[in-house]
Design an enzyme around this catalytic site. Structure first.
Site, PDB file in Angstrom:
ATOM      1  N   LYS A 123       0.882  -1.177   0.000  1.00 34.21           N
ATOM      2  CA  LYS A 123       0.000   0.000   0.000  1.00 34.21           C
ATOM      3  C   LYS A 123       0.918   1.226   0.000  1.00 34.21           C
ATOM      4  CE  LYS A 123      -4.322   1.501   2.116  1.00 34.21           C
ATOM      5  NZ  LYS A 123      -4.965   1.816   0.852  1.00 34.21           N
TER       6      LYS A 123
HETATM    7  N1  PMP Z   1      -7.543  -2.007  -3.089  1.00 35.44           N
HETATM    8  C1  PMP Z   1      -6.955  -0.793  -3.056  1.00 35.44           C
HETATM    9  C2  PMP Z   1      -6.121  -0.368  -4.201  1.00 35.44           C
HETATM   10  C3  PMP Z   1      -7.141   0.052  -1.946  1.00 35.44           C
HETATM   11  O1  PMP Z   1      -6.551   1.253  -1.902  1.00 35.44           O
HETATM   12  C4  PMP Z   1      -7.981  -0.372  -0.883  1.00 35.44           C
HETATM   13  C5  PMP Z   1      -8.245   0.542   0.283  1.00 35.44           C
HETATM   14  N2  PMP Z   1      -7.262   0.447   1.251  1.00 35.44           N
HETATM   15  C6  PMP Z   1      -8.561  -1.658  -0.952  1.00 35.44           C
HETATM   16  C7  PMP Z   1      -8.325  -2.440  -2.079  1.00 35.44           C
HETATM   17  C8  PMP Z   1      -9.421  -2.172   0.158  1.00 35.44           C
HETATM   18  O2  PMP Z   1      -8.651  -2.470   1.311  1.00 35.44           O
HETATM   19  P1  PMP Z   1      -9.234  -2.340   2.779  1.00 35.44           P
HETATM   20  O3  PMP Z   1     -10.435  -3.196   2.854  1.00 35.44           O
HETATM   21  O4  PMP Z   1      -8.137  -2.818   3.666  1.00 35.44           O
HETATM   22  O5  PMP Z   1      -9.543  -0.898   3.002  1.00 35.44           O
END
Ligand code: PMP
Length: 285
Positions: free
Chosen positions: A151
């Protein structure tokens, strides 16, 4: 109740919070982040989010200058300080201040930022109607270039994809990998339901392993819904009975239309509805 920003041990408000123009997070997108929700003053899956944050940092050889326990402590402190019960927290860890070259060795210490604010992804009427999606022409990064499992502060492919969606008048976009397989949305994971079976792409294929996604897979197991992590194509999306997106900010959002094809007959579909209810109970458990 006010937006609160913690930077390297000090609290600031929205106006006073500042970082250096020599910070490599700004100059090169060199850093990682997290987005986390608190419900009624309780942070949902903080450890899972921070594990992903520390893994993302490890993957780009970035040393976070504090232990996970210390990070948990300051995160809870920042939330308390804000007085916001239903908060959205953003952790940003950058490579830190260096010179104008990209050499990370010139940045002696990572910058640690925690922002406590609120978030609203889609207007209520869009959630009730179900989202309209188009497939973006911009693929997610190749996993050996910049792994989508990190991330990172490099969100340009996702931003470009989001712009394509905006230009097409859609609410969100479907992003494919460079082989054309379904990956994720611009900030959400993707699920399809067909004949009662739930499917979502596996992290190995090159997606961010969402904390909400993992919670949904756990809830599916508890509810006796068959769930499989496997690669899906746009064909599977178009012909699904139900499609929904998951993310910390969006939670569980039903999708009504993808590339002009109406999905299923009921909105939200029965599986989506059960999972939405179970998720709302889980976050307040
Ligand atoms: N994919 C991407 C590219 C994201 O930025 C996010 C948001 N964090 C997610 C999926 C979903 O992840 P999460 O459920 O941990 O927020």
């Amino acid at each position: 109740m006010a937006t609160t920003i913690w930077i390297d041990g000090q609290f600031y408000d929205r106006e006073s919070a500042k970082i250096s123009v020599f910070d490599h997070g700004l100059l090169y997108g060199d850093g990682v982040f997290e987005g986390i929700r608190a419900y009624d003053g309780r942070i949902f899956r903080l450890e899972e989010h921070l594990e992903r944050l520390y893994d993302s940092a490890k993957a780009i050889a970035l040393d976070i200058p504090m232990s996970m326990d210390e990070m948990i402590r300051v995160t809870e402190l920042a939330l308390q300080h804000s007085g916001i019960g239903n908060a959205y927290l953003r952790h940003v860890i950058t490579r830190g201040v260096g010179d104008l070259g990209l050499d990370p060795r010139k940045c002696p210490r990572a910058t640690v930022i925690i922002i406590v604010d609120t978030i609203k992804m889609f207007p209520a009427e869009r959630l009730a109607m179900g989202l309209t999606l188009v497939t973006a022409g911009t693929p997610i990064a190749h996993r050996e270039s910049l792994s989508p499992r990190v991330k990172s502060l490099n969100y340009l492919p996702h931003v470009m994809a989001k712009l394509e969606g905006i230009n097409a008048g859609a609410d969100e976009v479907l992003m494919l990998d460079s082989a054309g397989t379904v990956a994720e949305a611009s900030g959400q994971n993707v699920f399809v339901v067909k004949r009662g079976v739930l499917r979502t792409p596996p992290p190995f294929a090159g997606i961010l392993q969402g904390v909400t996604r993992d919670a949904v897979l756990e809830l599916a197991a508890e509810l006796g819904i068959t769930a499989r992590e496997e690669q899906i194509n746009r064909y599977d999306i178009y012909t699904a009975d139900e499609v929904f997106l998951t993310g910390t900010a969006s939670e569980i959002v039903p999708v009504r239309v993808v590339d002009g094809r109406t999905i299923g007959t009921e909105l939200p579909g029965p599986v989506t509805r059960r999972l939405q209810a179970a998720f709302q109970a889980l976050v307040r458990r």
